[in-house]
Design a protein around this motif. Structure first.
Motif, PDB file in Angstrom:
ATOM      1  N   ALA A 188      -7.469 -60.927 -92.951  1.00  0.00           N
ATOM      2  CA  ALA A 188      -7.912 -60.810 -91.565  1.00  0.00           C
ATOM      3  C   ALA A 188      -9.242 -61.516 -91.336  1.00  0.00           C
ATOM      4  N   HIS A 189     -10.052 -61.645 -92.381  1.00  0.00           N
ATOM      5  CA  HIS A 189     -11.332 -62.334 -92.288  1.00  0.00           C
ATOM      6  C   HIS A 189     -11.189 -63.841 -92.426  1.00  0.00           C
ATOM      7  N   LEU A 190      -9.993 -64.296 -92.775  1.00  0.00           N
ATOM      8  CA  LEU A 190      -9.819 -65.699 -93.119  1.00  0.00           C
ATOM      9  C   LEU A 190      -8.756 -66.405 -92.286  1.00  0.00           C
ATOM     10  N   ALA A 191      -8.034 -65.670 -91.479  1.00  0.00           N
ATOM     11  CA  ALA A 191      -6.952 -66.247 -90.694  1.00  0.00           C
ATOM     12  C   ALA A 191      -7.014 -65.746 -89.257  1.00  0.00           C
ATOM     13  N   ARG A 192      -6.472 -66.544 -88.356  1.00  0.00           N
ATOM     14  CA  ARG A 192      -6.446 -66.156 -86.950  1.00  0.00           C
ATOM     15  C   ARG A 192      -5.493 -64.989 -86.716  1.00  0.00           C
ATOM     16  N   GLU A 193      -4.323 -65.052 -87.374  1.00  0.00           N
ATOM     17  CA  GLU A 193      -3.336 -63.983 -87.255  1.00  0.00           C
ATOM     18  C   GLU A 193      -2.732 -63.698 -88.623  1.00  0.00           C
ATOM     19  N   VAL A 194      -2.479 -62.426 -88.883  1.00  0.00           N
ATOM     20  CA  VAL A 194      -1.849 -62.019 -90.130  1.00  0.00           C
ATOM     21  C   VAL A 194      -0.633 -61.160 -89.798  1.00  0.00           C
ATOM     22  N   TYR A 195       0.535 -61.621 -90.194  1.00  0.00           N
ATOM     23  CA  TYR A 195       1.761 -60.832 -90.091  1.00  0.00           C
ATOM     24  C   TYR A 195       2.077 -60.340 -91.496  1.00  0.00           C
ATOM     25  N   THR A 196       2.210 -59.031 -91.668  1.00  0.00           N
ATOM     26  CA  THR A 196       2.436 -58.488 -92.994  1.00  0.00           C
ATOM     27  C   THR A 196       3.641 -57.553 -92.973  1.00  0.00           C
ATOM     28  N   VAL A 197       4.579 -57.794 -93.885  1.00  0.00           N
ATOM     29  CA  VAL A 197       5.863 -57.090 -93.891  1.00  0.00           C
ATOM     30  C   VAL A 197       5.941 -56.182 -95.112  1.00  0.00           C
ATOM     31  N   GLU A 198       6.336 -54.933 -94.897  1.00  0.00           N
ATOM     32  CA  GLU A 198       6.525 -53.969 -95.978  1.00  0.00           C
ATOM     33  C   GLU A 198       7.897 -53.323 -95.827  1.00  0.00           C
ATOM     34  N   ARG A 199       8.651 -53.241 -96.937  1.00  0.00           N
ATOM     35  CA  ARG A 199       9.997 -52.667 -96.901  1.00  0.00           C
ATOM     36  C   ARG A 199      10.018 -51.166 -97.124  1.00  0.00           C
ATOM     37  N   LEU A 200       8.952 -50.599 -97.702  1.00  0.00           N
ATOM     38  CA  LEU A 200       8.890 -49.170 -97.982  1.00  0.00           C
ATOM     39  C   LEU A 200       8.161 -48.455 -96.847  1.00  0.00           C
ATOM     40  N   ARG A 201       8.889 -47.606 -96.157  1.00  0.00           N
ATOM     41  CA  ARG A 201       8.332 -46.963 -94.964  1.00  0.00           C
ATOM     42  C   ARG A 201       7.055 -46.181 -95.265  1.00  0.00           C
ATOM     43  N   ALA A 202       7.021 -45.469 -96.391  1.00  0.00           N
ATOM     44  CA  ALA A 202       5.854 -44.662 -96.727  1.00  0.00           C
ATOM     45  C   ALA A 202       4.617 -45.531 -96.934  1.00  0.00           C
ATOM     46  N   LEU A 203       4.787 -46.691 -97.568  1.00  0.00           N
ATOM     47  CA  LEU A 203       3.653 -47.594 -97.754  1.00  0.00           C
ATOM     48  C   LEU A 203       3.248 -48.258 -96.446  1.00  0.00           C
ATOM     49  N   HIS A 204       4.222 -48.573 -95.621  1.00  0.00           N
ATOM     50  CA  HIS A 204       3.941 -49.134 -94.294  1.00  0.00           C
ATOM     51  C   HIS A 204       3.035 -48.185 -93.502  1.00  0.00           C
ATOM     52  N   GLU A 205       3.362 -46.900 -93.543  1.00  0.00           N
ATOM     53  CA  GLU A 205       2.553 -45.914 -92.828  1.00  0.00           C
ATOM     54  C   GLU A 205       1.184 -45.733 -93.483  1.00  0.00           C
ATOM     55  N   LYS A 206       1.146 -45.791 -94.808  1.00  0.00           N
ATOM     56  CA  LYS A 206      -0.137 -45.666 -95.506  1.00  0.00           C
ATOM     57  C   LYS A 206      -1.061 -46.831 -95.149  1.00  0.00           C
ATOM     58  N   ALA A 207      -0.498 -48.032 -95.123  1.00  0.00           N
ATOM     59  CA  ALA A 207      -1.303 -49.198 -94.749  1.00  0.00           C
ATOM     60  C   ALA A 207      -1.806 -49.072 -93.319  1.00  0.00           C
ATOM     61  N   ARG A 208      -0.974 -48.553 -92.429  1.00  0.00           N
ATOM     62  CA  ARG A 208      -1.401 -48.368 -91.041  1.00  0.00           C
ATOM     63  C   ARG A 208      -2.586 -47.407 -90.973  1.00  0.00           C
TER      64      ARG A 208
END
Length: 258
Positions: free
Chosen positions: A143-163
């Motif tokens: 996020a400090h190095l790019a204009r936009e970051v799209y990040t994909v996670e297949r594990l729902r629990a990790l997706h929520e943890k990252a959020r």
């Protein structure tokens, strides 16, 4: 080896060092707010991060934007409380569901490779795709190095943890997607950079198709001798050029959502 031009907008933007006001997509530390002291470290978080950055520089990481990004993002906020004392050591740590947060040296190395010549020109990437969000640490660095970051996670629990980890940082330029990373994310393509945190036997065709001409892909991949190696793929007007680098050790790339 000749240098290829990297993509223009949305694949390039001027780089601003952490601390500069660059709009709503900046992190808490960029807005001048004091970092949250890590519990259990017994030392100031910024000082501990500074020592980590010094070790990374001594280990060969030369790109100042990358070093500054790792010096800004509070890695201890992305690990479990029981592991916070190890947050700034150069070690991978478990984040649950048989997944890990990569070593700081590996994050720095892959991020430096992703930016490539842009670092030398003081420019940053515009649109990046990350495969495997995990706990969200790599996305926060990007996020400090790019204009936009799209990040994909297949594990729902990790997706929520990252959020949960990323929400306090208010990174408006980071987009979290729950999905099958092997399919990439066509809605955001083309990407100036694609970076993967899991390795398979071959590169998914979708990643190559979604990489912009002039863009770069950095990912672990299985070698013929059973090792896992770091692969860099540059897409040129003539086609794809691959470079096989050092051995690495990442979790296996899997498809589907769980």
């Amino acid at each position: 080896m000749t240098q290829q031009r990297r993509p223009g907008f949305p694949a390039r933007m001027d780089w601003h060092p952490p601390g500069a006001a660059v709009g709503p997509g900046t992190a808490r530390a960029q807005r001048g707010a004091a970092p949250t002291p890590p519990q259990g470290l017994g030392l100031d978080s910024a000082a501990v991060r500074a020592r980590m950055v010094q070790r990374l520089a001594a280990g060969g990481i030369a790109a100042q934007p990358v070093l500054q990004a790792l010096g800004t993002v509070e890695r201890h906020c992305f690990v479990d409380t029981a592991l916070v004392n190890q947050a700034y050591e150069d070690t991978s740590l478990p984040i649950g569901l048989a997944q890990t947060i990569s070593k700081p040296s590996v994050v720095a190395r892959m991020t430096e490779l992703l930016l490539g010549a842009e670092c030398a020109r003081g420019q940053a990437l515009g649109r990046v795709l990350e495969i495997g969000t995990g706990c969200g640490y790599q996305a926060a660095v990007l996020a400090h190095l790019a204009r936009e970051v799209y990040t994909v996670e297949r594990l729902r629990a990790l997706h929520e943890k990252a959020r949960e980890h990323l929400r306090p940082l208010r990174l408006a330029n980071v987009h979290l997607i729950l999905g099958d990373g092997m399919l990439g994310y066509p809605a955001g393509a083309p990407y100036a950079g694609i970076i993967a945190a899991a390795g398979g036997d071959s590169l998914p065709q979708a990643w190559c198709e979604q990489l912009a001409v002039g863009g770069r892909l950095v990912a672990p991949m299985a070698a013929g001798d059973g090792r896992q190696v770091l692969l860099v793929v540059d897409r040129t007007i003539q086609g794809f050029r691959q470079s096989v680098l050092e051995s690495v050790n990442f979790v296996p790339l899997k498809s589907g959502i769980a």
